[in-house]
Design an enzyme around this catalytic site. Structure first.
Site: not given
Ligand code: F6R
Length: 250
Positions: A67, A136, A138, A143
């Site tokens: 990313d 979380n 990811h 996400e």
């Protein structure tokens, strides 16, 4: 999914580096999928150390990063291109032209996502993908809620992700709001995946990962359906995973 438990961050990093080095030796023109962030820093340091000591060569390796932030160029100290050059690429013998990261400054970001996905395919797919995990759940910047069939795409970053990254900026407002990320399908097409986790701040999400079924709420849970995934996690990160749960994955 297989689990390797290590006593600490250093051992986790060394184990991960060992697997990467074995891949590079086995197939000197491998395509390596790489991550940024805090967790993988020790792994990159171990690769650099090994390169200096044993001359493991990356001359024919291609890398594709997961990313990049939209709006940050290669010279911005918080861009992932800057991070990769700084922590790995400038210390090993890989030609920079063989290192690929989405272009956060692309004029047409949709087109850039398409180009990146096609590039990975043209390279023959990812042989070994290195992943960290967000608090979380990811992976990349996928996400919770991201469809499992997603390919490289634009994401709006979750507030918790921006907060976690704000330590690298002088204020939360400066943290970019969007990024380009490989999709979950892009990641799942990798032939082998290693997921690294260290420290108590990853303990809750690891317990969720091991205990719960595959769910969109925990993007990393899809890895349970991949035939070749190794989770390398230290004691602290595994502190909330029961002994019985761990046994299932050994
Ligand atoms: C980074 C990335 C993220 C990180 C994750 C963990 O390229 O894609 O998914 O791997 O946020 O970050 P750290 O290691 O900083 O806890």
């Amino acid at each position: 999914m297989k689990l390797i438990e290590t006593k600490d961050y250093k051992e986790m990093s060394e184990k991960a580096a060992e697997i990467i080095i074995a891949q590079v030796k086995k197939k000197p023109n491998s395509v390596l999928g790489l991550a940024t962030g805090e967790t993988v820093l020790g792994t990159y340091a171990a690769l650099v150390y090994d390169h200096r000591q044993h001359r493991t060569s990356y001359q024919y390796i291609q890398t594709v990063n997961l990313d990049e932030y939209i709006g940050l160029g290669p010279n911005h100290p918080n861009s992932y291109r800057y991070y990769m050059n700084e922590h790995l690429f400038s210390h090993i013998d890989i030609p920079l032209s063989q290192t690929h990261i989405p272009n956060g400054l692309a004029a047409d970001v949709e087109e850039e996502c398409k180009r990146y996905e096609e590039l990975i395919e043209k390279l023959g797919g990812i042989d070994l993908q290195v992943l960290g995990i967000g608090r979380n759940g990811h992976i990349g910047f996928n996400e919770p809620g991201t469809p499992f069939d997603s390919i490289t795409h634009i994401v709006e970053l979750a507030e918790s992700t921006r907060e976690a990254n704000s330590r690298f900026y002088s204020s939360l407002e400066e943290v970019p709001t969007h990024a380009i990320t490989m999709g979950i399908t892009t990641i799942m097409k990798s032939k082998q995946i290693i997921l690294l986790a260290s420290g108590e701040k990853k303990a809750h999400i690891l317990s969720q990962l091991f205990e719960r079924e595959v769910t969109l709420n925990i993007p990393a849970s899809i890895l349970k359906t991949h035939p070749n995934v190794v989770v390398i996690a230290d004691k602290e990160a595994l502190s909330l995973v029961s002994k019985d749960q761990r046994k299932v994955y050994v």
